[in-house]
Design a protein around this motif. Structure first.
Motif, PDB file in Angstrom:
ATOM      1  N   LEU A 158      50.531  34.851  40.954  1.00  0.00           N
ATOM      2  CA  LEU A 158      49.388  33.972  41.213  1.00  0.00           C
ATOM      3  C   LEU A 158      48.129  34.782  41.498  1.00  0.00           C
ATOM      4  CD1 LEU A 158      48.208  31.128  41.838  1.00  0.00           C
ATOM      5  CD2 LEU A 158      48.981  31.458  44.192  1.00  0.00           C
ATOM      6  N   VAL A 159      48.238  35.750  42.397  1.00  0.00           N
ATOM      7  CA  VAL A 159      47.069  36.529  42.801  1.00  0.00           C
ATOM      8  C   VAL A 159      46.591  37.424  41.658  1.00  0.00           C
ATOM      9  CG1 VAL A 159      46.239  38.295  44.411  1.00  0.00           C
ATOM     10  CG2 VAL A 159      47.694  36.446  45.234  1.00  0.00           C
ATOM     11  N   THR A 160      47.508  37.930  40.846  1.00  0.00           N
ATOM     12  CA  THR A 160      47.121  38.754  39.705  1.00  0.00           C
ATOM     13  C   THR A 160      46.200  37.983  38.767  1.00  0.00           C
ATOM     14  OG1 THR A 160      49.163  40.057  39.790  1.00  0.00           O
ATOM     15  CG2 THR A 160      47.964  40.044  37.707  1.00  0.00           C
ATOM     16  N   GLY A 161      46.540  36.732  38.507  1.00  0.00           N
ATOM     17  CA  GLY A 161      45.685  35.904  37.659  1.00  0.00           C
ATOM     18  C   GLY A 161      44.317  35.676  38.273  1.00  0.00           C
ATOM     19  N   ILE A 162      44.271  35.497  39.599  1.00  0.00           N
ATOM     20  CA  ILE A 162      42.992  35.284  40.278  1.00  0.00           C
ATOM     21  C   ILE A 162      42.132  36.547  40.215  1.00  0.00           C
ATOM     22  CG2 ILE A 162      41.902  34.786  42.497  1.00  0.00           C
ATOM     23  CD1 ILE A 162      44.388  33.120  43.178  1.00  0.00           C
ATOM     24  N   LEU A 163      42.750  37.695  40.426  1.00  0.00           N
ATOM     25  CA  LEU A 163      42.003  38.957  40.410  1.00  0.00           C
ATOM     26  C   LEU A 163      41.356  39.213  39.058  1.00  0.00           C
ATOM     27  CD1 LEU A 163      44.460  41.291  42.387  1.00  0.00           C
ATOM     28  CD2 LEU A 163      42.358  40.226  43.221  1.00  0.00           C
ATOM     29  N   GLN A 164      42.023  38.817  37.986  1.00  0.00           N
ATOM     30  CA  GLN A 164      41.467  39.036  36.648  1.00  0.00           C
ATOM     31  C   GLN A 164      40.254  38.154  36.374  1.00  0.00           C
ATOM     32  OE1 GLN A 164      44.856  38.370  34.123  1.00  0.00           O
ATOM     33  NE2 GLN A 164      45.787  40.350  34.571  1.00  0.00           N
ATOM     34  N   SER A 165      40.096  37.096  37.173  1.00  0.00           N
ATOM     35  CA  SER A 165      38.961  36.194  36.969  1.00  0.00           C
ATOM     36  C   SER A 165      37.733  36.584  37.800  1.00  0.00           C
ATOM     37  CB  SER A 165      39.368  34.761  37.324  1.00  0.00           C
ATOM     38  OG  SER A 165      39.630  34.635  38.712  1.00  0.00           O
ATOM     39  N   ILE A 166      37.887  37.569  38.693  1.00  0.00           N
ATOM     40  CA  ILE A 166      36.756  38.012  39.522  1.00  0.00           C
ATOM     41  C   ILE A 166      35.881  38.969  38.705  1.00  0.00           C
ATOM     42  CG2 ILE A 166      36.054  39.156  41.654  1.00  0.00           C
ATOM     43  CD1 ILE A 166      38.730  38.402  42.865  1.00  0.00           C
ATOM     44  N   SER A 167      34.609  38.680  38.647  1.00  0.00           N
ATOM     45  CA  SER A 167      33.692  39.497  37.843  1.00  0.00           C
ATOM     46  C   SER A 167      33.560  40.909  38.420  1.00  0.00           C
ATOM     47  CB  SER A 167      32.321  38.824  37.782  1.00  0.00           C
ATOM     48  OG  SER A 167      31.380  39.658  37.134  1.00  0.00           O
ATOM     49  N   ASP A 168      33.569  41.914  37.541  1.00  0.00           N
ATOM     50  CA  ASP A 168      33.383  43.302  37.961  1.00  0.00           C
ATOM     51  C   ASP A 168      31.967  43.533  38.491  1.00  0.00           C
ATOM     52  OD1 ASP A 168      35.968  43.947  37.269  1.00  0.00           O
ATOM     53  OD2 ASP A 168      35.426  44.586  35.226  1.00  0.00           O
ATOM     54  N   ASP A 169      31.045  42.677  38.105  1.00  0.00           N
ATOM     55  CA  ASP A 169      29.663  42.838  38.560  1.00  0.00           C
ATOM     56  C   ASP A 169      29.569  42.739  40.083  1.00  0.00           C
ATOM     57  OD1 ASP A 169      28.929  43.057  35.936  1.00  0.00           O
ATOM     58  OD2 ASP A 169      28.291  40.955  35.740  1.00  0.00           O
ATOM     59  N   LEU A 170      30.416  41.916  40.682  1.00  0.00           N
ATOM     60  CA  LEU A 170      30.398  41.781  42.136  1.00  0.00           C
ATOM     61  C   LEU A 170      30.774  43.091  42.810  1.00  0.00           C
ATOM     62  CD1 LEU A 170      32.104  38.272  42.492  1.00  0.00           C
ATOM     63  CD2 LEU A 170      29.672  38.820  42.737  1.00  0.00           C
ATOM     64  N   TYR A 171      31.808  43.747  42.278  1.00  0.00           N
ATOM     65  CA  TYR A 171      32.238  45.020  42.867  1.00  0.00           C
ATOM     66  C   TYR A 171      31.208  46.116  42.618  1.00  0.00           C
ATOM     67  CZ  TYR A 171      36.802  42.810  43.418  1.00  0.00           C
ATOM     68  OH  TYR A 171      37.815  41.970  43.768  1.00  0.00           O
ATOM     69  N   GLU A 172      30.582  46.106  41.433  1.00  0.00           N
ATOM     70  CA  GLU A 172      29.558  47.113  41.130  1.00  0.00           C
ATOM     71  C   GLU A 172      28.358  46.958  42.053  1.00  0.00           C
ATOM     72  OE1 GLU A 172      28.685  46.629  37.034  1.00  0.00           O
ATOM     73  OE2 GLU A 172      30.653  47.342  36.334  1.00  0.00           O
ATOM     74  N   ALA A 173      27.960  45.703  42.310  1.00  0.00           N
ATOM     75  CA  ALA A 173      26.831  45.466  43.213  1.00  0.00           C
ATOM     76  C   ALA A 173      27.190  45.892  44.635  1.00  0.00           C
ATOM     77  CB  ALA A 173      26.461  43.984  43.192  1.00  0.00           C
ATOM     78  N   ALA A 174      28.436  45.656  45.031  1.00  0.00           N
ATOM     79  CA  ALA A 174      28.872  46.065  46.365  1.00  0.00           C
ATOM     80  C   ALA A 174      28.889  47.578  46.491  1.00  0.00           C
ATOM     81  CB  ALA A 174      30.252  45.481  46.656  1.00  0.00           C
ATOM     82  N   THR A 175      29.315  48.249  45.424  1.00  0.00           N
ATOM     83  CA  THR A 175      29.333  49.723  45.440  1.00  0.00           C
ATOM     84  C   THR A 175      27.921  50.274  45.583  1.00  0.00           C
ATOM     85  OG1 THR A 175      31.311  49.725  44.032  1.00  0.00           O
ATOM     86  CG2 THR A 175      30.033  51.767  44.156  1.00  0.00           C
ATOM     87  N   ALA A 209      48.297  46.903  42.248  1.00  0.00           N
ATOM     88  CA  ALA A 209      48.588  47.023  40.815  1.00  0.00           C
ATOM     89  C   ALA A 209      47.359  46.738  39.955  1.00  0.00           C
ATOM     90  CB  ALA A 209      49.715  46.057  40.430  1.00  0.00           C
ATOM     91  N   HIS A 210      46.360  46.077  40.515  1.00  0.00           N
ATOM     92  CA  HIS A 210      45.149  45.728  39.759  1.00  0.00           C
ATOM     93  C   HIS A 210      44.144  46.880  39.701  1.00  0.00           C
ATOM     94  CE1 HIS A 210      42.280  42.986  37.939  1.00  0.00           C
ATOM     95  NE2 HIS A 210      41.362  43.322  38.837  1.00  0.00           N
ATOM     96  N   GLN A 211      44.327  47.882  40.543  1.00  0.00           N
ATOM     97  CA  GLN A 211      43.353  48.976  40.586  1.00  0.00           C
ATOM     98  C   GLN A 211      43.360  49.782  39.291  1.00  0.00           C
ATOM     99  OE1 GLN A 211      41.263  48.986  43.263  1.00  0.00           O
ATOM    100  NE2 GLN A 211      42.484  47.150  43.723  1.00  0.00           N
ATOM    101  N   ASP A 212      42.202  50.257  38.897  1.00  0.00           N
ATOM    102  CA  ASP A 212      42.057  50.969  37.624  1.00  0.00           C
ATOM    103  C   ASP A 212      42.828  52.285  37.597  1.00  0.00           C
ATOM    104  OD1 ASP A 212      40.424  48.954  36.652  1.00  0.00           O
ATOM    105  OD2 ASP A 212      38.577  49.915  37.386  1.00  0.00           O
ATOM    106  N   PHE A 213      42.979  52.929  38.744  1.00  0.00           N
ATOM    107  CA  PHE A 213      43.626  54.247  38.751  1.00  0.00           C
ATOM    108  C   PHE A 213      45.148  54.155  38.665  1.00  0.00           C
ATOM    109  CE2 PHE A 213      43.024  52.979  43.177  1.00  0.00           C
ATOM    110  CZ  PHE A 213      44.310  53.121  43.698  1.00  0.00           C
ATOM    111  N   ILE A 214      45.709  52.967  38.742  1.00  0.00           N
ATOM    112  CA  ILE A 214      47.159  52.793  38.656  1.00  0.00           C
ATOM    113  C   ILE A 214      47.591  52.889  37.197  1.00  0.00           C
ATOM    114  CG2 ILE A 214      49.094  51.218  39.044  1.00  0.00           C
ATOM    115  CD1 ILE A 214      48.004  52.361  41.585  1.00  0.00           C
ATOM    116  N   LYS A 215      48.544  53.764  36.925  1.00  0.00           N
ATOM    117  CA  LYS A 215      49.077  53.922  35.578  1.00  0.00           C
ATOM    118  C   LYS A 215      50.419  53.177  35.468  1.00  0.00           C
ATOM    119  CE  LYS A 215      45.650  56.676  34.680  1.00  0.00           C
ATOM    120  NZ  LYS A 215      44.522  56.201  33.846  1.00  0.00           N
ATOM    121  N   GLY A 216      50.740  52.749  34.273  1.00  0.00           N
ATOM    122  CA  GLY A 216      51.998  52.047  34.047  1.00  0.00           C
ATOM    123  C   GLY A 216      52.054  50.685  34.708  1.00  0.00           C
TER     124      GLY A 216
END
Length: 429
Positions: free
Chosen positions: A304-321, A215-222
């Protein structure tokens, strides 16, 4: 000022308050002496008989109530422990104050000084003192009474006040592991309790993490709609959901056998799914229980996990990409460690909760179908077996208390070990 003898002050405090008076703290000494006098009066009017009661558990059947004597005696033991703590503090305080005076230090001597000290240094203790007193009566006292019951012969043959209870030592604990009537039952129930705890808790944690990550993925609508849907099992009272599932899994009239399985066979003729004995076959009842708990428990993990995911910086995923990491590598090396770093203690509580999850076991099929002896059903876990031992036609309160001790040791031991491993109590940094 005349020098003080710390050892003499401590020896004088064998009668609480005299050491403080010898140090010039007449107000504090008077208070300590008053507490000591109250304790002596309490022992003469209540304490001595309470101690005798817990030792003997009564002398006259039909007159003495062993359970009342056990509770009174346990309360008196707590009072004795508190007095011993006060007694030690009183002696240490007298010696410590004498040492301060010898070094030229200043100490309070009047009631005004005591009041000022309590208002400053002692204020946190004044705030927490009522909570400690409440904890003694609402937590420690019942736990100790249950603990002591495990070492008595409190059963259907010894129910006060008609009959007296007596101390039997470790007989109840020995019976669990040596008597054939209980040894096999304990092994079967304990084994299923472990399987149930591991499977049900792991399922709800996996489902919660999976739904939150998807549900946290950007491509998920609604996302808001999905959020509401995922929270529905949490919004509906658990006992309503469990009773509903009990009807849904009914062998002859339940929706699973009557509608879902025929529909799947019609849609996929090659499957040939037979009707399943959800409520009469122990294996399938256990499967149903695990699935239901997964359904009931995952929304909490999802939130619980939804709140944790929102606190993870997008920079980490961009660097991994940029480094060419796959989606799985990002999840394994970034998302999952971040989740466990925060939520590991909460995940542990899910296991400990399900270890004692009485509600679903009782409401779904009352621990059935069938039984494994000793009054336990095929799907009973330890906590529901305890319930049956204490509410059946031949209650075994002492044995149930002994099993309660075993449960407590297991839950506390595993929880402390995991908390230490995950550094859940390490608040530094």
């Amino acid at each position: 000022m005349k020098s003080k003898n710390p050892q003499k002050a401590m020896l004088l405090s064998l009668i609480p308050g005299l050491g403080q008076i010898s140090n010039g703290q007449k107000a504090k000494g008077g208070i300590f002496l008053g507490v000591f006098a109250l304790f002596i009066i309490e022992m003469l009017t209540f304490g001595a008989s309470a101690v005798d009661g817990i030792v003997s558990l009564g002398h006259n059947p039909g007159v003495d109530n062993s359970m009342f004597l056990l509770v009174r005696g346990t309360l008196q033991l707590l009072i004795l422990v508190l007095f011993v703590m006060f007694y030690v503090i009183n002696m240490v305080d007298a010696k410590h104050v004498a040492q301060i005076l010898n070094k030229g230090g200043q100490v309070g001597t009047s009631f005004a000084d005591i009041k000022e000290s309590l208002a400053t240094h002692g204020f946190p203790y004044l705030l927490t003192f009522p909570a400690y007193i409440l904890m003694i009566f609402t937590i420690i006292l019942p736990v100790l009474v249950t603990l002591f019951m495990a070492f008595t012969n409190y059963d259907f043959n010894h129910i006060p006040p008609a009959a007296l209870i007596s101390w039997t030592g470790l007989e109840n604990l020995k019976a669990i592991f040596t008597l054939s009537s209980y040894k096999a039952t304990f092994g079967a129930v304990f084994g299923w309790t472990l399987i149930w705890t591991l499977c049900a808790s792991t399922l709800q944690i996996v489902l919660g993490i999976f739904t939150a990550v998807v549900a946290h993925q950007d491509f998920i609508k609604g996302k808001k709609i999905f959020g509401i849907i995922f929270l529905l099992p949490w919004a509906v009272p658990a006992f309503v959901t469990i009773l509903s599932f009990s009807n849904i899994f009914n062998d002859s009239a339940g929706a699973i056998n009557v509608q879902v399985i025929p529909f799947l066979n019609h849609l996929f003729p090659f499957l040939h799914i037979p009707q399943i004995s959800w409520m009469t076959d122990p294996f399938w009842t256990k499967v149903a229980l695990i699935m239901i708990q997964g359904w009931l428990g995952f929304p909490y993990i999802y939130v619980l996990v939804t709140g944790i995911l929102q606190s993870i910086s997008d920079d980490l995923y961009e660097a991994a990409t940029i480094d060419g990491a796959s989606a799985w590598q990002k999840f394994r090396n970034i998302t999952l460690p971040a989740i466990f770093a925060v939520a590991a203690p909460t995940f542990v509580t899910q296991y400990t909760f399900n270890f004692n999850n009485f509600t679903i076991i009782y409401l779904f099929n009352n621990g059935g179908p069938g039984d494994v002896g000793g009054g336990a059903g095929n799907t009973d876990i330890l906590i529901s077996w305890i319930y049956k031992l204490t509410t059946g036609t031949t209650p075994q309160y002492g044995l149930a208390s002994a099993i309660t001790i075993i449960i407590s040791l297991i839950v506390i031991g595993i929880s402390l070990a995991v908390f230490k491993k995950t550094k859940a109590f390490d608040m530094e940094g």
